[in-house]
Design an enzyme around this catalytic site. Structure first.
Site, PDB file in Angstrom:
ATOM      1  CB  CYS A  72      34.682  39.533  35.289  1.00 14.82           C
ATOM      2  SG  CYS A  72      34.311  40.228  36.911  1.00 14.82           S
TER       3      CYS A  72
ATOM      4  CG  HIS B 263      31.782  35.530  35.934  1.00 15.51           C
ATOM      5  ND1 HIS B 263      33.063  35.282  35.513  1.00 15.51           N
ATOM      6  CD2 HIS B 263      31.874  36.573  36.802  1.00 15.51           C
ATOM      7  CE1 HIS B 263      33.902  36.118  36.098  1.00 15.51           C
ATOM      8  NE2 HIS B 263      33.198  36.917  36.881  1.00 15.51           N
TER       9      HIS B 263
END
Length: 501
Positions: free
Chosen positions: A352, A458
């Site tokens: 991310c 994630h």
């Protein structure tokens, strides 16, 4: 069923639900962990259970469905508490999530979605706006369940915030909660903390405190006497549980960074050292909890180049302030250390915000995060936009180059929470001997030499297949962790345990 346990039980079919609330004498006392354990225990007794935390301040979040069929965010602690309770995670379980972006500013997420107006509103003024919705969410959960396990925040005795409280005693009063007050005895001063917190509450709120809990105890419990009895004489509140220090308990810490006590190889010879860069606005660090459970894997939370020395992997995790955290890395000299690590052909993984840092440029035309030059380890450019991507994700990983080839073909699921779109730029790798590749559109990229991997996914390490592919072994499942917690509650809340005998 242990009928002697010092916890209340709901009447069969009673509605609204019994509320059991876990308060703390401070942040870090163990509220999230104790609330998770209680969710698991009540579920094991056959009750229908839901967790609730009115307001959570954390950059650790999970993706759940919203009532309108879209996707939203709640705090990781309430997500895990819902799983422990055997419930489907729901935005009502954490109606208000504050995600710190700076020391004096947070992004406000209401019922899973970013609310810009609330984000701009002063702290105290916000409570008038959000309390009716918080109360409604709790009422709805009480109408649907036998027990609602509520977690407080910080301390209920933060008297400067009492008038604008929407997460501690105001919630307790609204739900008529059976309140437990938890102290971290490992820090020292636990009995003073318990007494001081109780004494600072208004008289009517003191009556809601039904039990004290001593958490993180090490040593001979018999030495606690006569303090619990003396405290009860002063307050009228019994000490109902003494919980031993739990190393390797299997759940992530809610907001803190793990220390090396729980990440030194699980008692086995260390074969892999993983350094995770711990920048100031690190987010979703909870997703690395499975790595701490793998025998032979050592996790280091790195804030200096020296802490990267000797690491087999370097991970750049998520960030709530990517450009600012990138500037912090440069100030510490970590940018050069990461580049040196990658240049030696050793593994680098960016997730991310960490992925965005690995690229060549961060471009912000809307004031979302900030403009910055990236680390230049992947030929990528990220363009920030006001819209936020929040959604679950499921993929089969394509063929990867060494040293990540063990992940080829592995089925993974996780989630995305990010601002910005990232694109591979062919002009940024002109003349390179080996070309970087986009392996999953808008999701996964690998450097030409294979060492550097970047993804928006994630939860990668929460997939058992990933852990097995990388290390040839597994970590305890969450259901195993919850079963241990439920069994522990039956021991810790027994009358003899609370009395310190």
């Amino acid at each position: 069923m242990n009928d002697r346990i010092q916890l209340p039980r709901p009447l069969p079919g009673r509605r609204p639900a019994l509320c059991v609330m876990v308060l703390g004498t401070s942040s870090g006392a163990g509220k999230s962990w104790v609330a998770t354990a209680l969710c698991a225990w009540y579920r094991a007794q056959g009750y229908k259970v839901a967790p609730f935390k009115a307001q959570n301040m954390s950059n650790n979040a999970r993706v759940v469905a919203t009532p309108d069929g879209r996707w939203g965010e709640i705090g990781t602690a309430q997500y895990l508490q819902a799983l422990a309770a055997g419930a489907v995670p729901d935005v009502r379980m954490n109606p208000l999530l504050l995600k710190p972006e700076a020391d004096t500013h947070s992004q406000v997420v209401l019922f899973g979605r970013v609310d810009e107006a609330l984000s701009r509103m002063p702290w105290r003024g916000r409570s008038l706006q959000v309390w009716p919705q918080i109360a409604q969410a709790l009422d709805e959960l009480r109408a649907e369940n036998d027990v609602v396990v509520i977690e407080g925040a910080g301390s209920p005795a933060e008297i400067n915030l009492h008038a604008s409280d929407v997460v501690n005693m105001r919630v307790a009063r609204h739900g008529g909660a059976h309140c437990l007050l938890v102290a971290d005895i490992d820090r020292g001063g636990a009995f003073a903390h318990l007494y001081g917190t109780w004494a600072l509450l208004p008289e009517g709120e003191r009556q809601l405190i039904q039990g004290f809990v001593l958490n993180k105890f090490r040593g001979d419990a018999s030495l606690l006497a006569p303090a619990p009895q003396m405290l009860q004489e002063l307050t009228g509140v019994p000490t109902v549980a003494t919980i031993p220090m739990q190393f390797q308990h299997g759940l992530p810490e809610e907001d803190g960074v793990f220390d090396d006590r729980g990440s030194a190889g699980g008692g086995q010879a260390v074969h892999t050292t993983i350094a995770i860069v711990a920048y100031p606005r690190i987010s979703n660090l909870d997703e690395f909890q499975p790595l701490l459970q793998v025998p032979g894997v050592r996790v280091v939370w790195a804030r200096s180049p020296a802490q990267l020395a000797g690491a087999d992997w370097v991970i750049l995790p998520g960030s709530k302030a990517t450009a600012a955290d990138l500037a912090w890395m440069r100030a510490q000299g970590l940018d050069a250390a990461v580049a040196q690590h990658a240049g030696a052909g050793r593994r680098v993984l960016g997730i991310c915000g960490g992925l965005q840092m690995l690229g060549e440029a961060l471009i912000d035309l809307h004031g979302v995060d900030g403009n910055a030059a990236g680390l230049g380890l992947l030929p990528l450019a990220t363009l920030f936009a006001p819209a936020k991507t929040v959604q679950p994700a499921r993929h089969e990983l394509p063929a990867l180059r060494a040293p990540w080839q063990a992940l080829s073909g592995v089925q993974v699921q996780g989630y995305e929470i990010h601002h910005g779109r990232t694109q591979l730029r062919a002009d940024m790798q002109a003349g390179a001997s080996a070309q970087a590749r986009e392996l999953l559109t808008g999701m996964l990229w690998q450097s030409g030499d294979g060492a550097v991997l970047g993804t928006y996914l994630h939860g990668l390490f929460e997939n058992a297949a990933v852990i097995h592919a990388l290390f040839g072994q597994g970590a305890p499942s969450l259901e195993q962790v919850f079963a241990r917690l439920a069994k522990g509650v039956s021991q810790w809340f027994a009358p003899e345990a609370g009395a310190g005998t």
